[in-house]
Scaffold this motif. Structure first.
Motif, PDB file in Angstrom:
ATOM      1  N   LEU A  32     -50.404  94.632  50.451  1.00  0.00           N
ATOM      2  CA  LEU A  32     -49.593  95.786  50.827  1.00  0.00           C
ATOM      3  C   LEU A  32     -49.909  96.257  52.247  1.00  0.00           C
ATOM      4  CD1 LEU A  32     -49.561  97.872  47.525  1.00  0.00           C
ATOM      5  CD2 LEU A  32     -47.704  96.524  48.511  1.00  0.00           C
ATOM      6  N   LEU A  33     -51.183  96.267  52.622  1.00  0.00           N
ATOM      7  CA  LEU A  33     -51.547  96.680  53.971  1.00  0.00           C
ATOM      8  C   LEU A  33     -51.074  95.673  55.020  1.00  0.00           C
ATOM      9  CD1 LEU A  33     -55.083  98.164  53.365  1.00  0.00           C
ATOM     10  CD2 LEU A  33     -53.011  99.403  53.983  1.00  0.00           C
ATOM     11  N   ARG A  34     -51.135  94.392  54.705  1.00  0.00           N
ATOM     12  CA  ARG A  34     -50.635  93.376  55.641  1.00  0.00           C
ATOM     13  C   ARG A  34     -49.118  93.470  55.783  1.00  0.00           C
ATOM     14  NH1 ARG A  34     -54.072  91.170  59.241  1.00  0.00           N
ATOM     15  NH2 ARG A  34     -56.026  90.722  58.199  1.00  0.00           N
ATOM     16  N   LEU A  35     -48.419  93.794  54.702  1.00  0.00           N
ATOM     17  CA  LEU A  35     -46.974  94.007  54.773  1.00  0.00           C
ATOM     18  C   LEU A  35     -46.663  95.200  55.659  1.00  0.00           C
ATOM     19  CD1 LEU A  35     -44.143  93.246  53.732  1.00  0.00           C
ATOM     20  CD2 LEU A  35     -44.536  94.804  51.840  1.00  0.00           C
ATOM     21  N   LEU A  36     -47.413  96.273  55.497  1.00  0.00           N
ATOM     22  CA  LEU A  36     -47.250  97.458  56.326  1.00  0.00           C
ATOM     23  C   LEU A  36     -47.519  97.128  57.792  1.00  0.00           C
ATOM     24  CD1 LEU A  36     -46.816 100.571  56.224  1.00  0.00           C
ATOM     25  CD2 LEU A  36     -49.288 100.755  56.059  1.00  0.00           C
ATOM     26  N   GLN A  37     -48.530  96.330  58.047  1.00  0.00           N
ATOM     27  CA  GLN A  37     -48.851  95.938  59.414  1.00  0.00           C
ATOM     28  C   GLN A  37     -47.722  95.092  60.015  1.00  0.00           C
ATOM     29  OE1 GLN A  37     -52.314  93.470  59.779  1.00  0.00           O
ATOM     30  NE2 GLN A  37     -52.702  94.151  61.874  1.00  0.00           N
ATOM     31  N   GLY A  38     -47.167  94.187  59.246  1.00  0.00           N
ATOM     32  CA  GLY A  38     -46.062  93.360  59.725  1.00  0.00           C
ATOM     33  C   GLY A  38     -44.828  94.175  60.049  1.00  0.00           C
ATOM     34  N   LEU A  39     -44.523  95.149  59.222  1.00  0.00           N
ATOM     35  CA  LEU A  39     -43.382  96.015  59.492  1.00  0.00           C
ATOM     36  C   LEU A  39     -43.608  96.840  60.752  1.00  0.00           C
ATOM     37  CD1 LEU A  39     -42.551  97.246  55.884  1.00  0.00           C
ATOM     38  CD2 LEU A  39     -41.234  95.648  57.282  1.00  0.00           C
ATOM     39  N   ALA A  40     -44.814  97.304  60.952  1.00  0.00           N
ATOM     40  CA  ALA A  40     -45.125  98.100  62.148  1.00  0.00           C
ATOM     41  C   ALA A  40     -44.998  97.252  63.404  1.00  0.00           C
ATOM     42  CB  ALA A  40     -46.522  98.691  62.037  1.00  0.00           C
ATOM     43  N   VAL A  41     -45.479  96.026  63.366  1.00  0.00           N
ATOM     44  CA  VAL A  41     -45.390  95.146  64.536  1.00  0.00           C
ATOM     45  C   VAL A  41     -43.941  94.805  64.834  1.00  0.00           C
ATOM     46  CG1 VAL A  41     -45.924  92.830  65.384  1.00  0.00           C
ATOM     47  CG2 VAL A  41     -47.700  94.194  64.324  1.00  0.00           C
ATOM     48  N   ALA A  42     -43.164  94.530  63.800  1.00  0.00           N
ATOM     49  CA  ALA A  42     -41.746  94.194  64.005  1.00  0.00           C
ATOM     50  C   ALA A  42     -40.990  95.374  64.614  1.00  0.00           C
ATOM     51  CB  ALA A  42     -41.114  93.779  62.685  1.00  0.00           C
ATOM     52  N   GLY A  43     -41.275  96.577  64.171  1.00  0.00           N
ATOM     53  CA  GLY A  43     -40.615  97.753  64.734  1.00  0.00           C
ATOM     54  C   GLY A  43     -41.016  97.993  66.176  1.00  0.00           C
ATOM     55  N   GLU A  44     -42.268  97.783  66.477  1.00  0.00           N
ATOM     56  CA  GLU A  44     -42.756  97.982  67.841  1.00  0.00           C
ATOM     57  C   GLU A  44     -42.178  96.923  68.776  1.00  0.00           C
ATOM     58  OE1 GLU A  44     -44.839 100.094  70.655  1.00  0.00           O
ATOM     59  OE2 GLU A  44     -44.785 100.566  68.536  1.00  0.00           O
ATOM     60  N   MET A  45     -42.036  95.720  68.305  1.00  0.00           N
ATOM     61  CA  MET A  45     -41.529  94.633  69.149  1.00  0.00           C
ATOM     62  C   MET A  45     -40.087  94.886  69.563  1.00  0.00           C
ATOM     63  SD  MET A  45     -42.352  91.994  70.629  1.00  0.00           S
ATOM     64  CE  MET A  45     -42.242  90.302  70.947  1.00  0.00           C
ATOM     65  N   GLY A  46     -39.252  95.273  68.619  1.00  0.00           N
ATOM     66  CA  GLY A  46     -37.855  95.547  68.942  1.00  0.00           C
ATOM     67  C   GLY A  46     -37.699  96.683  69.925  1.00  0.00           C
ATOM     68  N   THR A  47     -38.491  97.711  69.746  1.00  0.00           N
ATOM     69  CA  THR A  47     -38.438  98.863  70.635  1.00  0.00           C
ATOM     70  C   THR A  47     -38.891  98.495  72.041  1.00  0.00           C
ATOM     71  OG1 THR A  47     -38.923 100.295  68.765  1.00  0.00           O
ATOM     72  CG2 THR A  47     -39.232 101.235  70.941  1.00  0.00           C
ATOM     73  N   SER A  48     -39.952  97.726  72.146  1.00  0.00           N
ATOM     74  CA  SER A  48     -40.460  97.368  73.477  1.00  0.00           C
ATOM     75  C   SER A  48     -39.499  96.444  74.220  1.00  0.00           C
ATOM     76  CB  SER A  48     -41.844  96.731  73.374  1.00  0.00           C
ATOM     77  OG  SER A  48     -41.781  95.508  72.694  1.00  0.00           O
ATOM     78  N   VAL A  49     -38.885  95.496  73.528  1.00  0.00           N
ATOM     79  CA  VAL A  49     -37.927  94.600  74.179  1.00  0.00           C
ATOM     80  C   VAL A  49     -36.713  95.397  74.663  1.00  0.00           C
ATOM     81  CG1 VAL A  49     -36.341  92.672  73.813  1.00  0.00           C
ATOM     82  CG2 VAL A  49     -38.667  92.540  72.956  1.00  0.00           C
ATOM     83  N   THR A  50     -36.218  96.307  73.837  1.00  0.00           N
ATOM     84  CA  THR A  50     -35.087  97.134  74.240  1.00  0.00           C
ATOM     85  C   THR A  50     -35.427  97.953  75.472  1.00  0.00           C
ATOM     86  OG1 THR A  50     -34.351  97.281  71.950  1.00  0.00           O
ATOM     87  CG2 THR A  50     -33.496  98.919  73.474  1.00  0.00           C
ATOM     88  N   PHE A  51     -36.597  98.557  75.494  1.00  0.00           N
ATOM     89  CA  PHE A  51     -37.016  99.358  76.647  1.00  0.00           C
ATOM     90  C   PHE A  51     -37.106  98.504  77.907  1.00  0.00           C
ATOM     91  CE2 PHE A  51     -40.464 100.867  79.378  1.00  0.00           C
ATOM     92  CZ  PHE A  51     -39.948 102.110  79.741  1.00  0.00           C
ATOM     93  N   LEU A  52     -37.725  97.335  77.812  1.00  0.00           N
ATOM     94  CA  LEU A  52     -37.881  96.483  78.991  1.00  0.00           C
ATOM     95  C   LEU A  52     -36.544  96.000  79.525  1.00  0.00           C
ATOM     96  CD1 LEU A  52     -40.991  94.375  77.930  1.00  0.00           C
ATOM     97  CD2 LEU A  52     -40.869  96.110  79.717  1.00  0.00           C
ATOM     98  N   VAL A  53     -35.626  95.626  78.641  1.00  0.00           N
ATOM     99  CA  VAL A  53     -34.318  95.144  79.078  1.00  0.00           C
ATOM    100  C   VAL A  53     -33.524  96.270  79.733  1.00  0.00           C
ATOM    101  CG1 VAL A  53     -32.095  94.267  78.245  1.00  0.00           C
ATOM    102  CG2 VAL A  53     -34.208  93.221  77.472  1.00  0.00           C
ATOM    103  N   GLU A  54     -33.619  97.477  79.187  1.00  0.00           N
ATOM    104  CA  GLU A  54     -32.899  98.597  79.781  1.00  0.00           C
ATOM    105  C   GLU A  54     -33.453  98.962  81.151  1.00  0.00           C
ATOM    106  OE1 GLU A  54     -33.116 101.753  76.958  1.00  0.00           O
ATOM    107  OE2 GLU A  54     -31.458 100.974  75.766  1.00  0.00           O
ATOM    108  N   GLN A  55     -34.750  98.781  81.378  1.00  0.00           N
ATOM    109  CA  GLN A  55     -35.365  99.150  82.648  1.00  0.00           C
ATOM    110  C   GLN A  55     -35.290  98.049  83.701  1.00  0.00           C
ATOM    111  OE1 GLN A  55     -36.422 102.272  83.263  1.00  0.00           O
ATOM    112  NE2 GLN A  55     -35.663 102.701  81.212  1.00  0.00           N
ATOM    113  N   ALA A  56     -34.992  96.833  83.287  1.00  0.00           N
ATOM    114  CA  ALA A  56     -34.935  95.709  84.227  1.00  0.00           C
ATOM    115  C   ALA A  56     -33.677  95.806  85.079  1.00  0.00           C
ATOM    116  CB  ALA A  56     -34.944  94.391  83.464  1.00  0.00           C
ATOM    117  N   GLY A  57     -33.725  95.180  86.238  1.00  0.00           N
ATOM    118  CA  GLY A  57     -32.550  95.122  87.103  1.00  0.00           C
ATOM    119  C   GLY A  57     -31.468  94.255  86.481  1.00  0.00           C
ATOM    120  N   ASP A  58     -30.257  94.361  87.016  1.00  0.00           N
ATOM    121  CA  ASP A  58     -29.120  93.629  86.452  1.00  0.00           C
ATOM    122  C   ASP A  58     -29.326  92.115  86.467  1.00  0.00           C
ATOM    123  OD1 ASP A  58     -27.732  95.925  85.884  1.00  0.00           O
ATOM    124  OD2 ASP A  58     -26.677  95.962  87.814  1.00  0.00           O
TER     125      ASP A  58
END
Length: 69
Positions: A32-58
């Motif tokens: 259960l804790l490893r599942l929770l950790q996997g969900l947290a990493v997946a959520g963080e990854m999507g958020t960070s990629v979205t942020f980086l793409v929005e801040q990058a130049g065209d």
């Protein structure tokens, strides 16, 4: 920030209980804790990629987005 803390907490709690101390609950708790950790990493990854793409130049959005993955 919340997802990073959630991931860290799941990792810290992995070593708390042993099979001898809590019998069958230890492997269930670990899964259960490893599942929770996997969900947290997946959520963080999507958020960070979205942020980086929005801040990058065209001209660099594809490169930055693929490098983040």
């Amino acid at each position: 920030m919340y997802l990073s803390r959630l991931c860290g907490r799941a990792h810290i709690h992995d070593g708390y209980a042993t099979y001898a101390q809590v019998d069958v609950v230890a492997p269930i708790l670990l899964v259960l804790l490893r599942l929770l950790q996997g969900l947290a990493v997946a959520g963080e990854m999507g958020t960070s990629v979205t942020f980086l793409v929005e801040q990058a130049g065209d001209k660099r959005r594809g490169q930055i987005g693929s490098a983040a993955l």
